[in-house]
Motif scaffolding. Sequence first.
Motif, PDB file in Angstrom:
ATOM      1  N   MET A 236      29.723  14.760  34.555  1.00 39.84           N
ATOM      2  CA  MET A 236      28.867  14.197  33.510  1.00 39.84           C
ATOM      3  C   MET A 236      27.408  14.582  33.746  1.00 39.84           C
ATOM      4  O   MET A 236      26.673  14.888  32.804  1.00 39.84           O
ATOM      5  CB  MET A 236      29.022  12.667  33.498  1.00 39.84           C
ATOM      6  N   VAL A 237      26.983  14.595  34.999  1.00 39.92           N
ATOM      7  CA  VAL A 237      25.602  15.008  35.286  1.00 39.92           C
ATOM      8  C   VAL A 237      25.403  16.488  34.973  1.00 39.92           C
ATOM      9  O   VAL A 237      24.376  16.891  34.395  1.00 39.92           O
ATOM     10  CB  VAL A 237      25.274  14.719  36.765  1.00 39.92           C
ATOM     11  N   LEU A 238      26.380  17.326  35.347  1.00 38.89           N
ATOM     12  CA  LEU A 238      26.272  18.762  35.064  1.00 38.89           C
ATOM     13  C   LEU A 238      26.322  19.058  33.572  1.00 38.89           C
ATOM     14  O   LEU A 238      25.715  20.027  33.097  1.00 38.89           O
ATOM     15  CB  LEU A 238      27.375  19.524  35.792  1.00 38.89           C
ATOM     16  N   ALA A 239      27.071  18.238  32.823  1.00 35.35           N
ATOM     17  CA  ALA A 239      27.150  18.456  31.374  1.00 35.35           C
ATOM     18  C   ALA A 239      25.817  18.172  30.699  1.00 35.35           C
ATOM     19  O   ALA A 239      25.480  18.787  29.680  1.00 35.35           O
ATOM     20  CB  ALA A 239      28.250  17.569  30.775  1.00 35.35           C
ATOM     21  N   GLU A 240      25.029  17.287  31.235  1.00 32.31           N
ATOM     22  CA  GLU A 240      23.725  16.984  30.649  1.00 32.31           C
ATOM     23  C   GLU A 240      22.720  18.107  30.895  1.00 32.31           C
ATOM     24  O   GLU A 240      21.798  18.301  30.115  1.00 32.31           O
ATOM     25  CB  GLU A 240      23.202  15.669  31.243  1.00 32.31           C
ATOM     26  N   SER A 241      22.886  18.888  32.005  1.00 32.36           N
ATOM     27  CA  SER A 241      21.950  19.965  32.318  1.00 32.36           C
ATOM     28  C   SER A 241      22.740  21.210  32.692  1.00 32.36           C
ATOM     29  O   SER A 241      23.217  21.334  33.816  1.00 32.36           O
ATOM     30  CB  SER A 241      21.028  19.546  33.470  1.00 32.36           C
ATOM     31  N   PRO A 242      22.922  22.164  31.782  1.00 32.60           N
ATOM     32  CA  PRO A 242      23.710  23.371  32.080  1.00 32.60           C
ATOM     33  C   PRO A 242      23.137  24.206  33.212  1.00 32.60           C
ATOM     34  O   PRO A 242      23.874  24.854  33.946  1.00 32.60           O
ATOM     35  CB  PRO A 242      23.690  24.134  30.759  1.00 32.60           C
ATOM     36  N   ILE A 243      21.804  24.203  33.352  1.00 31.07           N
ATOM     37  CA  ILE A 243      21.222  24.997  34.424  1.00 31.07           C
ATOM     38  C   ILE A 243      21.597  24.476  35.806  1.00 31.07           C
ATOM     39  O   ILE A 243      21.607  25.206  36.802  1.00 31.07           O
ATOM     40  CB  ILE A 243      19.681  25.030  34.269  1.00 31.07           C
ATOM     41  N   ALA A 244      21.953  23.180  35.876  1.00 34.99           N
ATOM     42  CA  ALA A 244      22.361  22.608  37.156  1.00 34.99           C
ATOM     43  C   ALA A 244      23.649  23.253  37.652  1.00 34.99           C
ATOM     44  O   ALA A 244      23.840  23.430  38.856  1.00 34.99           O
ATOM     45  CB  ALA A 244      22.541  21.091  37.029  1.00 34.99           C
ATOM     46  N   LEU A 245      24.539  23.641  36.724  1.00 38.44           N
ATOM     47  CA  LEU A 245      25.777  24.302  37.122  1.00 38.44           C
ATOM     48  C   LEU A 245      25.481  25.657  37.753  1.00 38.44           C
ATOM     49  O   LEU A 245      26.108  26.047  38.750  1.00 38.44           O
ATOM     50  CB  LEU A 245      26.692  24.456  35.909  1.00 38.44           C
ATOM     51  N   GLN A 246      24.499  26.409  37.161  1.00 41.06           N
ATOM     52  CA  GLN A 246      24.147  27.693  37.730  1.00 41.06           C
ATOM     53  C   GLN A 246      23.513  27.530  39.118  1.00 41.06           C
ATOM     54  O   GLN A 246      23.795  28.297  40.052  1.00 41.06           O
ATOM     55  CB  GLN A 246      23.174  28.415  36.796  1.00 41.06           C
ATOM     56  N   LEU A 247      22.706  26.496  39.291  1.00 40.04           N
ATOM     57  CA  LEU A 247      22.103  26.256  40.597  1.00 40.04           C
ATOM     58  C   LEU A 247      23.171  25.887  41.638  1.00 40.04           C
ATOM     59  O   LEU A 247      23.113  26.325  42.789  1.00 40.04           O
ATOM     60  CB  LEU A 247      21.055  25.137  40.497  1.00 40.04           C
ATOM     61  N   ARG A 248      24.132  25.133  41.192  1.00 36.51           N
ATOM     62  CA  ARG A 248      25.222  24.769  42.112  1.00 36.51           C
ATOM     63  C   ARG A 248      26.032  25.991  42.494  1.00 36.51           C
ATOM     64  O   ARG A 248      26.471  26.137  43.642  1.00 36.51           O
ATOM     65  CB  ARG A 248      26.109  23.716  41.440  1.00 36.51           C
ATOM     66  N   TYR A 249      26.234  26.882  41.523  1.00 35.80           N
ATOM     67  CA  TYR A 249      26.968  28.107  41.789  1.00 35.80           C
ATOM     68  C   TYR A 249      26.225  28.975  42.798  1.00 35.80           C
ATOM     69  O   TYR A 249      26.817  29.521  43.746  1.00 35.80           O
ATOM     70  CB  TYR A 249      27.207  28.853  40.482  1.00 35.80           C
ATOM     71  N   LEU A 250      24.925  29.100  42.636  1.00 35.43           N
ATOM     72  CA  LEU A 250      24.141  29.899  43.575  1.00 35.43           C
ATOM     73  C   LEU A 250      24.154  29.285  44.986  1.00 35.43           C
ATOM     74  O   LEU A 250      24.201  29.996  45.988  1.00 35.43           O
ATOM     75  CB  LEU A 250      22.700  30.033  43.066  1.00 35.43           C
ATOM     76  N   GLN A 251      24.105  27.987  45.052  1.00 34.41           N
ATOM     77  CA  GLN A 251      24.157  27.327  46.356  1.00 34.41           C
ATOM     78  C   GLN A 251      25.494  27.578  47.041  1.00 34.41           C
ATOM     79  O   GLN A 251      25.553  27.857  48.248  1.00 34.41           O
ATOM     80  CB  GLN A 251      23.913  25.827  46.185  1.00 34.41           C
ATOM     81  N   THR A 252      26.580  27.510  46.279  1.00 35.05           N
ATOM     82  CA  THR A 252      27.906  27.790  46.840  1.00 35.05           C
ATOM     83  C   THR A 252      28.011  29.237  47.301  1.00 35.05           C
ATOM     84  O   THR A 252      28.589  29.543  48.358  1.00 35.05           O
ATOM     85  CB  THR A 252      28.988  27.485  45.803  1.00 35.05           C
ATOM     86  N   LEU A 253      27.430  30.145  46.517  1.00 38.58           N
ATOM     87  CA  LEU A 253      27.446  31.559  46.885  1.00 38.58           C
ATOM     88  C   LEU A 253      26.676  31.803  48.186  1.00 38.58           C
ATOM     89  O   LEU A 253      27.109  32.584  49.043  1.00 38.58           O
ATOM     90  CB  LEU A 253      26.861  32.387  45.747  1.00 38.58           C
TER      91      LEU A 253
END
Length: 291
Positions: A236-253
């Motif tokens: 729900m938090v990621l759905a409110e801010s799409p850029i947060a998903l990209q930041l999470r992806y970069l952190q995982t990478l």
Amino acid sequence: MDSGVSSPEKQDKENLVGINNRGLGVCGWILFSLSFLLMIITFPISIWMCLKIVKEYERAVVFRLGRIQADKAKGPGLILVLPCIDVFVKVDLRTVTCNIPPQEILTRDSVTTQVDGVVYYRIYSAVSAVANVSEVHQATFLLAQTTLRNVLGTQTLSQILAGREEIAHSIQTLLDDATELWGIRVARVEIKDVRIPQQLQRSMAAEAEATREARARVVAAEGEMNASKSLKSASMVLAESPIALQLRYLQTLATVATEKNSTIVFPLPMNILEGIGGIGCDDPKKLSNRA
């Protein structure tokens, strides 16, 4: 009227502990005089036979013409024993350890088990121990065995395994009440070991293992439920801010790259493919034309 009632009770109590306050009688005094005269005539030699040493932890119960001399045992120290008319019995007042051998017991839930224990007791009244019971130590030993079997026979196996201290205390109370007239005070009772059959041990181990496995599954299920709730909140938090998903992806990478892996997989969203090729997955006509 009261004195008439209490007198027989007092006499019964005195007879119970072996004390008789009546005199020696005429014949008794004659024998006492002859014995005392014999001791005087043979004085240098008789003194070694008439004087007895009673140790600090012992008491001597003296019988004169078959009657106990006093309501209290003599000693420690030197005591005088007249020849021919006096007989004395030494009683040890130290604590005695009574080892109860393994007793085969059928518990209340019909389980056969073997239980052994130990009883610590001591004699506090030498007169009662000599006059009221024959072989006081043997009697106490047999009574301890019987009491152990009777008390444990009223308990279940789980109660015996979990409540040893309470059972030992109840056995001590019963023994102390039963041996009071024998001049014995029970100091402590301990249950040493409870032996159960091998088959029952395996069954109990299997039951305990199954219980642990069921508890582990419940804990794992609760963990999954809590994790799903947390993932739901995160989505729900990621759905409110799409850029947060990209930041999470970069952190995982970045985390994967620090582990020196030779292969790194880049997941690409479908909207990026649509933007590059202008083709969506739901457009089969464009796919066929490009083919």
